[in-house]
Design an enzyme around this catalytic site. Sequence first.
Site, mmCIF file in Angstrom:
data_model
loop_
_atom_site.group_PDB
_atom_site.id
_atom_site.type_symbol
_atom_site.label_atom_id
_atom_site.label_comp_id
_atom_site.label_asym_id
_atom_site.label_seq_id
_atom_site.Cartn_x
_atom_site.Cartn_y
_atom_site.Cartn_z
ATOM 1 N N PRO A 9 0.845 -1.299 -0.097
ATOM 2 C CA PRO A 9 -0.055 0.046 0.049
ATOM 3 C C PRO A 9 0.723 1.364 0.006
ATOM 4 O O PRO A 9 1.902 1.293 0.798
ATOM 5 C CB PRO A 9 -0.675 -0.010 1.355
ATOM 6 C CG PRO A 9 -0.014 -0.914 2.010
ATOM 7 C CD PRO A 9 1.063 -1.560 1.352
ATOM 8 N N GLU A 10 0.276 2.340 -0.618
ATOM 9 C CA GLU A 10 0.841 3.651 -0.575
ATOM 10 C C GLU A 10 -0.067 4.538 0.468
ATOM 11 O O GLU A 10 -0.753 4.034 0.900
ATOM 12 C CB GLU A 10 0.990 4.191 -1.764
ATOM 13 C CG GLU A 10 1.626 3.203 -2.930
ATOM 14 C CD GLU A 10 1.768 4.115 -4.586
ATOM 15 O OE1 GLU A 10 1.761 4.998 -4.591
ATOM 16 O OE2 GLU A 10 1.474 2.918 -5.376
ATOM 17 N N HIS A 56 -0.468 -16.819 6.982
ATOM 18 C CA HIS A 56 0.427 -15.921 6.848
ATOM 19 C C HIS A 56 -0.091 -14.842 8.295
ATOM 20 O O HIS A 56 0.518 -13.572 7.860
ATOM 21 C CB HIS A 56 0.801 -15.183 5.522
ATOM 22 C CG HIS A 56 0.679 -16.394 4.569
ATOM 23 N ND1 HIS A 56 2.018 -16.955 4.464
ATOM 24 C CD2 HIS A 56 0.069 -16.596 3.486
ATOM 25 C CE1 HIS A 56 1.907 -17.858 3.397
ATOM 26 N NE2 HIS A 56 0.840 -17.741 2.530
ATOM 27 N N ARG A 113 3.731 -12.280 1.929
ATOM 28 C CA ARG A 113 5.082 -11.932 1.171
ATOM 29 C C ARG A 113 6.219 -11.759 2.248
ATOM 30 O O ARG A 113 7.393 -11.719 1.721
ATOM 31 C CB ARG A 113 5.066 -11.099 0.057
ATOM 32 C CG ARG A 113 5.644 -11.294 -1.234
ATOM 33 C CD ARG A 113 5.210 -10.675 -2.306
ATOM 34 N NE ARG A 113 6.375 -10.136 -2.977
ATOM 35 C CZ ARG A 113 6.228 -9.295 -4.063
ATOM 36 N NH1 ARG A 113 5.272 -8.718 -4.410
ATOM 37 N NH2 ARG A 113 7.281 -9.167 -4.717
ATOM 38 N N ARG A 127 17.907 17.050 -7.781
ATOM 39 C CA ARG A 127 18.231 15.902 -7.788
ATOM 40 C C ARG A 127 18.328 15.437 -9.367
ATOM 41 O O ARG A 127 17.593 16.198 -10.079
ATOM 42 C CB ARG A 127 16.966 15.080 -7.440
ATOM 43 C CG ARG A 127 16.642 15.061 -5.906
ATOM 44 C CD ARG A 127 17.434 14.092 -5.327
ATOM 45 N NE ARG A 127 18.128 14.620 -4.027
ATOM 46 C CZ ARG A 127 18.562 13.751 -3.195
ATOM 47 N NH1 ARG A 127 18.946 12.850 -3.629
ATOM 48 N NH2 ARG A 127 18.946 14.104 -2.144
#
Length: 279
Positions: free
Chosen positions: A2-3, A104, A123, A160
């Site tokens: 998720p973001e 999990h 995962r 950057r």
Amino acid sequence: MPELPEVETIAAGVHARVHGQRIARVWTSGAPQTFKTPEAEIAAALAGSRIASVRRVGKTIVMTVGAPSFAASSQRVGSVELLIHLGMTGRLLVSAPEIPLAPHTHAVLTLGDGRELRFVDPRRFGRLSLHAPPPTTYTGPGREPLTITLDDFIALFHPRRTPIKAALLDQSLLHGIGNIYADESLFRAAIRPTRQSARLTRAELARLRTALVKVLRHAIELGGSSVSDYVDADGARGFFQLQHKVYRRTGQPCRVCKTPIRRIQIAGRSTHFCPSCQM
DNA sequence: AGAAGGACCTGCACGC
DNA sequence: TGCGTGCAGGTCCTTC
């Protein structure tokens, strides 16, 4: 997984359901890489104390836990912060105890009223840790994209030399942005993801910041993007994926100009853009 | 210093 | 049906 919008949705959902609850028991799975702080330390810090708040910082969920008398303030001595990073596939669910544990499952906090707060992560890229040292509050690796000023945004990205897409994914600059919202905001700002960050004009960076904030806010309103297995604290899916303009739309016509969406690799991540709309 | 590339994991969709 | 391949929303470590 998720973001920022997904983590925001989950944190708000979990906060509404569990704040004020006492943690009666803590169970952990023993999966070594999941726990950045030793499991026994986490269990000892949480068991018996009360959940003051659950909030989002970047992509991290911060659960503040304190002795009952300190529950109103996260800054007071005696409180502890549990950091929950969901990685790619992590989920945080509030469940009735009779619902069987999903495969999990790596941590279960049993609450005073019997419900369980469960951390599930197939995962195992997710991480649980205690923030040290309290009472300093966790602020994350970078700046918050929803509140940063334009001047600060420009100061962050102008030096950057990487592609702007890579810079957007760098959590030490802005935190909370991942692959979906990087691609979606670059499309809405009409900026090609390969452009060098340092070569963007002030006007372009201003457009990017506006697009980013808009996309993130809209996604939060819709409960996030459910691409495969993302769900909120109740197991409900978000709907922002219906608004995706480029993400995972390789070869499909651009929603603005009908040019096929292209997919390339930047910083090892698949990157989607419209070769005609994004210059 | 900063950037690219691989490693860490499991699961799913796809093609043969 | 079953196997192999490629793909996945994230970070961290090593190498160059």
